[in-house]
Design a protein around this motif. Structure first.
Motif, PDB file in Angstrom:
ATOM      1  N   GLU A  40     -12.348 -67.964  37.627  1.00 21.45           N
ATOM      2  CA  GLU A  40     -13.271 -66.054  36.773  1.00 21.45           C
ATOM      3  C   GLU A  40     -12.503 -64.917  36.791  1.00 21.45           C
ATOM      4  N   GLY A  41     -11.382 -65.312  38.182  1.00 20.07           N
ATOM      5  CA  GLY A  41     -11.502 -64.090  39.199  1.00 20.07           C
ATOM      6  C   GLY A  41     -10.552 -62.989  38.668  1.00 20.07           C
ATOM      7  N   TRP A  42      -8.788 -64.257  37.802  1.00 17.78           N
ATOM      8  CA  TRP A  42      -8.163 -63.076  37.046  1.00 17.78           C
ATOM      9  C   TRP A  42      -8.648 -62.356  35.811  1.00 17.78           C
ATOM     10  N   SER A  43      -9.915 -63.091  35.412  1.00 12.60           N
ATOM     11  CA  SER A  43     -10.505 -61.891  34.361  1.00 12.60           C
ATOM     12  C   SER A  43     -11.146 -61.093  34.317  1.00 12.60           C
ATOM     13  N   VAL A  44     -11.902 -61.424  35.633  1.00 10.43           N
ATOM     14  CA  VAL A  44     -12.741 -60.569  36.435  1.00 10.43           C
ATOM     15  C   VAL A  44     -11.294 -59.368  36.709  1.00 10.43           C
ATOM     16  N   ALA A  45     -10.817 -59.669  37.059  1.00 11.27           N
ATOM     17  CA  ALA A  45      -9.539 -58.099  38.021  1.00 11.27           C
ATOM     18  C   ALA A  45      -9.216 -57.455  36.333  1.00 11.27           C
ATOM     19  N   GLU A  46      -8.544 -57.752  35.367  1.00 12.52           N
ATOM     20  CA  GLU A  46      -8.512 -57.787  33.873  1.00 12.52           C
ATOM     21  C   GLU A  46      -9.706 -56.344  34.018  1.00 12.52           C
ATOM     22  N   ARG A  47     -10.965 -57.057  33.897  1.00 17.45           N
ATOM     23  CA  ARG A  47     -11.517 -55.656  33.602  1.00 17.45           C
ATOM     24  C   ARG A  47     -11.634 -54.408  33.833  1.00 17.45           C
ATOM     25  N   LEU A  48     -11.881 -55.197  36.096  1.00 19.72           N
ATOM     26  CA  LEU A  48     -11.508 -54.003  37.030  1.00 19.72           C
ATOM     27  C   LEU A  48     -10.803 -52.718  37.227  1.00 19.72           C
ATOM     28  N   LEU A  49      -9.467 -53.915  36.480  1.00 21.95           N
ATOM     29  CA  LEU A  49      -8.638 -52.564  36.530  1.00 21.95           C
ATOM     30  C   LEU A  49      -7.710 -51.938  34.924  1.00 21.95           C
ATOM     31  N   SER A  50      -9.077 -51.398  34.431  1.00 23.01           N
ATOM     32  CA  SER A  50      -9.687 -50.577  33.431  1.00 23.01           C
ATOM     33  C   SER A  50      -9.679 -48.872  34.312  1.00 23.01           C
ATOM     34  N   PRO A  51      -8.933 -48.188  33.403  1.00 22.71           N
ATOM     35  CA  PRO A  51      -8.231 -46.460  34.072  1.00 22.71           C
ATOM     36  C   PRO A  51     -10.667 -46.392  33.785  1.00 22.71           C
ATOM     37  N   ALA A  52     -11.045 -46.837  33.057  1.00 24.54           N
ATOM     38  CA  ALA A  52     -12.129 -46.799  33.342  1.00 24.54           C
ATOM     39  C   ALA A  52     -13.171 -46.773  34.524  1.00 24.54           C
ATOM     40  N   GLN A  53     -13.067 -47.228  35.142  1.00 27.90           N
ATOM     41  CA  GLN A  53     -13.643 -48.262  36.528  1.00 27.90           C
ATOM     42  C   GLN A  53     -13.004 -47.259  37.547  1.00 27.90           C
ATOM     43  N   THR A  54     -14.500 -47.314  38.846  1.00 26.50           N
ATOM     44  CA  THR A  54     -14.299 -46.286  39.896  1.00 26.50           C
ATOM     45  C   THR A  54     -13.074 -46.820  40.665  1.00 26.50           C
ATOM     46  N   LEU A  55     -12.676 -46.163  41.441  1.00 26.36           N
ATOM     47  CA  LEU A  55     -11.421 -46.436  42.419  1.00 26.36           C
ATOM     48  C   LEU A  55     -11.792 -47.826  42.955  1.00 26.36           C
ATOM     49  N   GLU A  56     -12.823 -48.240  43.332  1.00 27.46           N
ATOM     50  CA  GLU A  56     -13.514 -48.824  44.723  1.00 27.46           C
ATOM     51  C   GLU A  56     -13.499 -50.251  43.581  1.00 27.46           C
ATOM     52  N   ALA A  57     -13.325 -50.820  42.327  1.00 33.33           N
ATOM     53  CA  ALA A  57     -13.283 -51.237  41.107  1.00 33.33           C
ATOM     54  C   ALA A  57     -12.164 -51.547  40.756  1.00 33.33           C
ATOM     55  N   GLN A  58     -11.526 -50.590  40.879  1.00 34.93           N
ATOM     56  CA  GLN A  58      -9.789 -51.343  40.384  1.00 34.93           C
ATOM     57  C   GLN A  58      -9.250 -51.487  41.504  1.00 34.93           C
ATOM     58  N   HIS A  59      -9.509 -50.923  42.997  1.00 35.55           N
ATOM     59  CA  HIS A  59      -8.645 -51.651  43.788  1.00 35.55           C
ATOM     60  C   HIS A  59      -9.169 -52.755  44.511  1.00 35.55           C
ATOM     61  N   PHE A  60     -10.762 -53.265  44.265  1.00 35.20           N
ATOM     62  CA  PHE A  60     -10.579 -54.252  44.485  1.00 35.20           C
ATOM     63  C   PHE A  60     -10.137 -55.761  43.597  1.00 35.20           C
ATOM     64  N   GLY A  61      -9.994 -54.818  42.342  1.00 37.46           N
ATOM     65  CA  GLY A  61      -9.361 -55.847  41.337  1.00 37.46           C
ATOM     66  C   GLY A  61      -7.932 -56.095  41.401  1.00 37.46           C
ATOM     67  N   ALA A  62      -7.053 -54.988  42.325  1.00 39.85           N
ATOM     68  CA  ALA A  62      -5.665 -55.145  42.637  1.00 39.85           C
ATOM     69  C   ALA A  62      -5.303 -56.766  43.670  1.00 39.85           C
ATOM     70  N   CYS A  63      -6.807 -55.743  44.238  1.00 37.52           N
ATOM     71  CA  CYS A  63      -6.802 -57.513  45.765  1.00 37.52           C
ATOM     72  C   CYS A  63      -7.075 -58.412  45.618  1.00 37.52           C
ATOM     73  N   VAL A  64      -7.998 -58.671  43.968  1.00 33.71           N
ATOM     74  CA  VAL A  64      -8.576 -60.256  43.809  1.00 33.71           C
ATOM     75  C   VAL A  64      -6.265 -60.853  43.289  1.00 33.71           C
ATOM     76  N   LEU A  65      -5.747 -60.009  42.357  1.00 37.03           N
ATOM     77  CA  LEU A  65      -4.644 -60.521  41.941  1.00 37.03           C
ATOM     78  C   LEU A  65      -4.012 -60.847  42.932  1.00 37.03           C
ATOM     79  N   HIS A  66      -3.971 -59.957  44.174  1.00 36.57           N
ATOM     80  CA  HIS A  66      -2.806 -60.574  45.110  1.00 36.57           C
ATOM     81  C   HIS A  66      -3.212 -61.471  45.634  1.00 36.57           C
ATOM     82  N   ASN A  67      -5.280 -61.500  46.356  1.00 37.34           N
ATOM     83  CA  ASN A  67      -4.951 -63.277  46.721  1.00 37.34           C
ATOM     84  C   ASN A  67      -4.732 -64.292  45.871  1.00 37.34           C
TER      85      ASN A  67
END
Length: 542
Positions: A40-67
């Protein structure tokens, strides 16, 4: 748990990871790692990359995709490849338009990893598609940085990837087919007037990464030439100049340019680089007060910062291609003795003279090491340029000096190694007060530096032989005479500053003579009476 709920829990876990106590941080990190590796990391990353999320959350979403792309690729359904390409491109471009740099860079790295994973079979036009996608943001510094990051990371991801032999070969061929277009982008980023400093620096870092990967000289030469021009420009900023210097030094060390006396197929390429370095030393490529714009003036002024970049380039050239440098000095690079070949050999000889003069100047850089300068150590530390040049010179003297050219060869070695011997001796002189104001670290540094000078003077002597001993004896004679004169002229009761300075000079000549004794042979014994005669006629302190 729904992806929206997991994303909410991720933001809370990230807060605990950054702001909680030790136990909370441990538990949060373990849970976040499980989310990162879950399906479910794919769909979680999609939510985390929303501009409304915090910087930490967006960065974690990008890290999930890279992993997912770089480490869990075998779990990706091939039917989703096209969707993944389009989605990741969209995320990256959106981040360029409005996300923080740390998010942009991580998504750019992920896009590069995806290009490598899909390879020539699933994404043969990957670079064309990426260039087309970035066209809408290429005018911005953020867009240029992201695009250059993608291209920089491609060869780095390839080097870190675990592939079988067949896939590795296919990926390497695919990357090599991209090189020309990559260099077009790099060249544009480094030659366009008014380009941001960060863009130029990133472009040269990209160049450096592709040289490490291994590219054809013909493809990379126009961009390397732009790096030389950039260093010679009047207003080259330090960050971009440092990246350009790194790329040039990497080029010299490239395995594709290695050559020796037995295998000289790459020598023309090395000579082109040698001539470019000489142009840089002469103030070419724009002239002025850039990081390499006026090397002679920087040397004369003792401007260490102004010499740093060119010192790295000159030393790396000598370390990697000492044989070519020596052959160029004697026009031995000329293969047939006529026409364009001879003209090129004359040009290379002039360039080599310029480079070796720079090496001598750097070895004798003005100021007291280490309190006033440290750039002179670069020549004799590490692989020691004078050792490498000595090895090349002795081999050349034995095998390649043509009959009737011995006199010219001796004059050449006296200029190069004789100048270095004198410069190294000067750098060994203690200050008149013996370094009374130095701290323990500075004393230790100077002691180690003198040891490096000892080795280097021995290397120079091994080429010079009698000419080197003659120069050292003559120097000792003059220093002893000056010390005797200073001691006799000192007024009674006055400070012995002049005598102390004169003694430091004498000590440095004695130190130099001691340095070369290890290389002396029986034929050199004719100089021993001269040395003792000088010492017996002087007045040494008690």
């Amino acid at each position: 748990m729904a992806a929206d709920d997991v994303a909410l829990q991720v933001t809370k876990a990230l807060h605990q990871l950054h702001h909680g106590n030790a136990e909370q941080r441990r538990l949060a990190q373990a849970w976040l790692l499980r989310v990162q590796s879950s399906d479910e990391g794919w769909s979680v990353a999609e939510r985390l990359l929303s501009p409304a999320q915090t910087l930490e959350a967006q960065h974690f979403g990008a890290c999930v995709l890279h992993n997912k792309v770089s480490k869990q690729w075998m779990r990706v359904d091939p039917a989703h490849y096209d969707v993944l390409k389009n989605t990741l491109m969209s995320y990256t471009l959106s981040a360029v338009r409005g996300s923080a740099r740390v998010v942009r860079v991580r998504l750019a790295v992920t896009l590069a990893a995806l290009m490598l994973q899909l390879g020539p079979d699933e994404w043969p036009d990957a670079l064309d598609d990426v260039l087309g996608g970035f066209a809408s943001v290429s005018a911005t510094a953020e867009g240029q940085e992201a695009l250059l990051t993608v291209m920089t990371v491609l060869p780095e991801e390839f080097a870190a990837a675990s592939m079988d032999v067949v896939r590795n070969a296919a990926a390497r061929t695919h990357l090599r087919s991209m090189a020309a277009k990559v260099f077009e982008v790099v060249l544009q980023a480094t030659t366009t007037e008014g380009v941001a400093v960060s863009t130029a620096a990133n472009a040269f870092k990209c160049l450096d990464a592709w040289i490490v990967f291994g590219v054809d000289y013909e493809d990379v030469w126009p961009v390397v030439s732009s790096a030389f021009r950039y260093l010679g420009s009047r207003d080259a900023p330090a960050d971009a100049a440092g990246a350009a210097t790194d790329a040039i030094c990497t080029m010299f060390a490239s395995p594709r340019l290695q050559s020796d006396a037995a295998n000289r197929k790459n020598e023309p390429e090395v000579l082109a680089l040698l001539i470019a370095v000489a142009d840089l030393l002469r103030g070419g490529g724009g002239g002025g007060a850039g990081p390499c714009g006026d090397f002679a003036a920087a040397i004369a002024a003792g401007d260490e910062e102004g010499c740093e970049a060119v010192a790295r380039i000159v030393v790396t050239l000598a370390e990697e291609h000492s044989g070519v440098l020596l052959r160029a000095l004697t026009r031995a690079v000329c293969s047939d003795g006529g026409g364009a070949s001879m003209a090129r050999a004359v040009q290379a000889e002039a360039a080599a003279v310029c480079v070796v003069d720079a090496l001598v100047a750097l070895s004798g850089f003005a100021g007291q090491f280490p309190v006033d300068e440290t750039v002179s150590e670069r020549v004799i530390a590490g692989r020691n340029v004078w050792y490498l040049l000595q090895e090349a010179a002795l081999a050349f003297e034995q095998d390649a000096v043509p009959a009737g050219a011995e006199g010219e060869w001796k004059a050449l070695t006296r200029r190069l190694f004789g100048g270095a011997l004198q410069a190294l001796r000067r750098k060994c002189v203690y200050p008149p007060d013996g370094g009374a104001n130095w701290d323990a670290e500075e004393r230790a540094q100077f002691k180690e530096y003198r040891t490096l000078c000892t080795d280097s003077m021995l290397y120079c002597f091994m080429v010079l032989r009698g000419a080197g001993l003659d120069a050292l004896c003559a120097g000792l004679e003059d220093a002893m005479a000056a010390m005797t004169s200073a001691s006799s002229a000192e007024a009674p009761g006055a400070p012995a500053a002049a005598a102390a300075a004169a003694w430091c000079e004498v000590e440095s000549w004695l130190y130099a003579l001691r340095a070369v004794t290890e290389g002396m042979v029986e034929a050199d014994a004719v100089f021993v009476p001269r040395i003792f005669n000088v010492l017996g006629g002087g007045t040494l302190p008690t």
